[in-house]
Design a protein around this motif. Structure first.
Motif, PDB file in Angstrom:
ATOM      1  N   PRO A 135    -103.211 -84.488  -1.745  1.00 46.70           N
ATOM      2  CA  PRO A 135    -103.951 -83.544  -0.907  1.00 46.70           C
ATOM      3  C   PRO A 135    -105.460 -83.744  -1.032  1.00 46.70           C
ATOM      4  N   GLY A 136    -106.151 -83.656   0.104  1.00 47.98           N
ATOM      5  CA  GLY A 136    -107.599 -83.755   0.091  1.00 47.98           C
ATOM      6  C   GLY A 136    -108.153 -85.115   0.436  1.00 47.98           C
ATOM      7  N   LEU A 137    -107.274 -86.078   0.809  1.00 45.78           N
ATOM      8  CA  LEU A 137    -107.750 -87.425   1.123  1.00 45.78           C
ATOM      9  C   LEU A 137    -107.797 -87.703   2.626  1.00 45.78           C
ATOM     10  N   GLY A 138    -107.752 -86.653   3.443  1.00 47.70           N
ATOM     11  CA  GLY A 138    -107.989 -86.832   4.870  1.00 47.70           C
ATOM     12  C   GLY A 138    -106.805 -87.319   5.667  1.00 47.70           C
ATOM     13  N   LYS A 139    -105.610 -86.775   5.424  1.00 47.70           N
ATOM     14  CA  LYS A 139    -104.432 -87.203   6.183  1.00 47.70           C
ATOM     15  C   LYS A 139    -104.518 -86.771   7.648  1.00 47.70           C
ATOM     16  N   THR A 140    -105.129 -85.613   7.892  1.00 49.79           N
ATOM     17  CA  THR A 140    -105.251 -85.147   9.280  1.00 49.79           C
ATOM     18  C   THR A 140    -106.088 -86.120  10.108  1.00 49.79           C
ATOM     19  N   ALA A 141    -107.251 -86.503   9.593  1.00 50.25           N
ATOM     20  CA  ALA A 141    -108.119 -87.433  10.322  1.00 50.25           C
ATOM     21  C   ALA A 141    -107.419 -88.770  10.556  1.00 50.25           C
ATOM     22  N   GLN A 142    -106.699 -89.261   9.542  1.00 52.96           N
ATOM     23  CA  GLN A 142    -105.986 -90.530   9.693  1.00 52.96           C
ATOM     24  C   GLN A 142    -104.942 -90.446  10.808  1.00 52.96           C
ATOM     25  N   SER A 143    -104.262 -89.307  10.894  1.00 56.24           N
ATOM     26  CA  SER A 143    -103.219 -89.148  11.912  1.00 56.24           C
ATOM     27  C   SER A 143    -103.811 -89.082  13.308  1.00 56.24           C
ATOM     28  N   VAL A 144    -104.908 -88.344  13.460  1.00 53.22           N
ATOM     29  CA  VAL A 144    -105.563 -88.224  14.758  1.00 53.22           C
ATOM     30  C   VAL A 144    -106.024 -89.596  15.248  1.00 53.22           C
ATOM     31  N   LEU A 145    -106.636 -90.364  14.341  1.00 52.29           N
ATOM     32  CA  LEU A 145    -107.118 -91.692  14.719  1.00 52.29           C
ATOM     33  C   LEU A 145    -105.963 -92.666  14.933  1.00 52.29           C
ATOM     34  N   ALA A 146    -104.870 -92.511  14.178  1.00 57.44           N
ATOM     35  CA  ALA A 146    -103.709 -93.387  14.363  1.00 57.44           C
ATOM     36  C   ALA A 146    -103.138 -93.229  15.769  1.00 57.44           C
ATOM     37  N   ALA A 147    -103.094 -91.984  16.269  1.00 58.24           N
ATOM     38  CA  ALA A 147    -102.608 -91.764  17.634  1.00 58.24           C
ATOM     39  C   ALA A 147    -103.499 -92.460  18.645  1.00 58.24           C
TER      40      ALA A 147
END
Length: 719
Positions: A260-272
């Motif tokens: 937690p805290g390593l930016g999984k949300t940002a990675q997912s948004v950019l992956a899309a």
């Protein structure tokens, strides 16, 4: 020369062994069934059985019936031998019955006409071959039944479906989905060497034992020379960039298990964005819906995102990203399954670990529909804590990603396992199997490895004395619980007779049975009677003022503080104390609307006058960013290590500039102390399975069960 006593004992022992060996020769399957049923019993005592052990339970029941019929019909057996073998089979059946009594969903598996799956028939065949039985050719070759396509909307949910008017407009604007001609029906695969093996159990075992000893993270490309993705004012970190390069190279399914805290949300948004996986569905806990909306706008400002709330009246039907929470997904299955989704993200994916829950079934049904419509859709499961108590917590996540089909691996994973040239009978199979699953798309990075500049995190325990009347009542309730458990233990011990226990020795099997029964009764009773749950709640109430007072002193010396509690009354008591102390606070609770919750988070992070955020451990423990603080007070303990980790990591995340300290308030001389110790011990399974660390994974018992066993042993004088 007269025979000495020891020699006589040795001769007697040899005669018993010879007799047992002769009986095993007469029925070599029985020792196998006895071993397997003990394995199932041990798993059942730790909680409900997962899919693999449910199949094992079923196969044991079948073979007990078959073997009993064979023994009764065997003409060459004398009456004594036949009676002994039937007695041993009755022993196996008794354990099955006791196990089914603990988990009543197993009872239907005991039905004579219960259909068996190919996995069950393969397991039966393997055990019979191990016993030396000769099987006819039609039992040696077992083929899989073609899967039946399940509807996205089950009949029970059909009447609940809604179609927002805006979605109807979208469908009328484009009434025909462009067909994906690449998503043709798969060709039947040739028969493979491992088709006859039960593989799910060995795959789980490979992770449970940490086979191979390496971190569970697939090989990722190197950081590209140029950052082609970051919008103006933002920067993709190196570990995020490597993940995105993997998407750029064509990988499409991931268990993104970064801490937690390593930016999984940002990675997912950019992956899309990299994969062009629009329309994209994002399924999230309610508490983070607005945060996801904000992150889509930050990282991909050229894309439109919409939040689905209630019946979806305000949804933007022409958006690129649809964000919906687990709780209302069941109402929107129909239209979500018909708009041509090309990707799906499941945030906090450990929420779907219970395969029998409607929440999990909804997610898996939509994932299946997307794979039917699109070849290689983008499928992301996000969770920093994929394992809670048992390695089979992976099961639903692997199914969502299409890596497994429930009873067996999917085609791609099967090919990888085939390429090892090994079978589960080979010890070397397990590290190879673990690596095969990891290569499917597990990405696991730890803060200490990828965020070198992130400050340290410390968990500090603060024991407090409950020396008032409330505290005395808590200790009295704990003593009464211990005596009630001890009385049950003694009744069972007396009923079972002499078990060869030495003076003062405790029978661990009975301890576990008593604790398990108490836990099940407590869950059924809820808050209406005195049990372990009501006792822990009382401890939280007794600690509330002390924890709040410590948070006040902490805030005055270090600034902003995040205060976590599990129960509403503890939060209420803390907020009253903060108000009386002249502190401004915000509250984050499960009954808030999404906009109200986001306003509270923004006020805490941006308003210097807000000193403390009072948060629900369950409602605010995931997905939120509260790094304006560097100190956390845990007024109540969770029942899982994962929940505690998630709460602390609302503060300890990328962007934090100060060392983080989590202060656990622990009631001394109560069960609270043991719960804290058990929570810490639960870190072992994830460390071994995901991080490849050579640590003892500890028991897979739940914290509740372990705590009750501790109370009983202490009352009996064993601890």
């Amino acid at each position: 020369m007269p025979t000495t006593a020891p020699a006589a004992q040795n001769n007697s022992s040899r005669r018993r062994k010879t007799s047992a060996a002769r009986r095993d020769d007469e029925a070599p399957l029985i020792p196998i069934l006895a071993r397997k049923v003990r394995e199932v019993e041990a798993k059942a005592q730790r909680g409900k059985l997962g899919p693999t052990n449910r199949v094992k339970f079923q196969v044991i029941a079948f073979l007990v019936r078959e073997e009993r019929a064979r023994v009764k019909a065997e003409a060459e057996l004398d009456a004594g031998a036949r009676a002994e073998l039937l007695k041993r089979l009755d022993g196996v059946a008794t354990i099955l019955a006791k196990t089914a009594a603990r988990d009543t969903s197993l009872i239907q598996l005991l039905e004579v006409d219960q259909a068996t799956s190919p996995v069950a028939r393969r397991m039966r065949r393997d055990w019979l071959i191990e016993s030396g039985a000769e099987l006819p050719p039609d039992e040696l070759i077992i083929t899989d039944v073609a899967p039946v396509s399940q509807p996205v909307v089950p009949a029970a949910l059909a009447e609940r479906q809604v179609v927002p008017p805006a979605i109807e407009s979208r469908q009328m604007a484009n009434p025909f989905l462009a067909p994906d001609l690449t998503a043709a029906a798969p060709q039947s695969a040739p028969r493979r060497r491992l088709d006859g093996w039960e593989l799910m159990g060995p795959l789980f075992k490979a992770f449970e034992t940490g086979a191979g000893g390496s971190a569970a993270s697939m090989d990722l490309p190197e950081v590209p020379e140029f950052d082609r993705l970051s919008p103006k004012g933002l920067e993709v970190m190196a570990h995020q960039s490597r993940f995105l390069e993997s998407v750029r190279e064509g990988h499409r399914s991931f268990l993104l298990a970064d801490e937690p805290g390593l930016g999984k949300t940002a990675q997912s948004v950019l992956a899309a964005s990299v994969a062009g996986a629009y329309p994209l569905l994002v399924v999230v806990p309610n508490v983070v819906k607005m945060n996801w909306l904000r992150e889509v706008g930050r990282w991909t400002p050229q894309r439109r995102a919409t939040v689905v709330s209630g019946d979806g009246r305000d949804v933007d039907a022409f958006a690129d990203v649809f964000i919906v929470n687990y709780e209302i997904l069941d109402r929107h299955l129909s239209w979500l399954g018909s708009i041509g989704l090309k990707g799906m993200v499941v945030d906090e994916a450990h929420f779907i670990k219970n395969l029998t829950s409607q929440r999990s079934q909804n997610v898996l049904a939509l994932a299946g529909r997307i794979r039917e419509q699109v070849r290689d859709p983008l499928m992301l499961a996000l969770t920093g804590t994929p394992l809670i108590n048992d390695v089979e917590d992976f099961d639903a996540i692997w199914r969502f990603l299409g890596w497994t089909l429930g009873e067996k691996p999917g085609a791609e994973l099967m090919d990888k396992l085939e390429s090892t040239g090994l079978t589960p009978a080979d010890k070397a199979f397990y590290p190879e199997a673990r690596e095969a699953v990891i290569s499917m798309g597990i990405v696991r990075r730890k803060k200490k490895d990828v965020a070198a500049d992130l400050p340290d995190k410390l968990i500090a325990d603060l024991p407090v004395e409950l020396d008032d009347e409330f505290g005395r009542s808590v200790r009295q309730a704990e003593r009464e619980l211990g005596e009630r458990l001890a009385a049950r233990y003694r009744r069972i011990l007396e009923a079972r007779g002499d078990r060869g226990l030495a003076p003062g020795e405790i029978d661990d099997d009975i301890v576990r049975l008593v604790a398990h029964n108490e836990l099940e009764e407590s869950k059924a009773a809820g808050t209406g009677s005195e049990n372990v749950f009501t006792m822990v709640r009382k401890i939280g109430q007794a600690k509330a003022h002390l924890a709040a007072d410590y948070a006040v002193q902490l805030q005055r010396s270090v600034g902003k503080v995040v205060f976590f509690a599990k129960h509403i009354d503890v939060m209420d008591a803390a907020e009253s104390h903060f108000a009386a102390s002249g502190l401004r606070t915000v509250s984050i609770r499960g009954d808030q609307t999404t906009p109200a919750r986001q306003l509270a988070i923004d006020a805490f992070n941006n308003d210097p006058g807000v000193g403390i955020a009072v948060c629900s451990l369950t409602a605010a423990g995931v997905g939120l960013n509260m790094q304006a603080a560097s100190n956390v007070v845990l007024a109540e303990l969770s029942w899982t290590a994962a929940e505690q980790t998630q709460a602390i990591d609302r503060v300890h995340r990328i962007g934090q500039e100060e060392p983080v300290t989590a202060w656990r308030i622990i009631a001394a001389h109560t069960i609270d102390t043991k719960i804290a110790e058990l929570i810490d011990s639960k870190q072992g399974l994830a460390a071994r399975a995901l991080d490849g660390e050579a640590v003892d994974p500890g028991s897979s018992d739940s914290v509740q069960l372990s705590a009750l066993m501790h109370v009983l042993r202490r009352t009996l004088g064993g601890e």
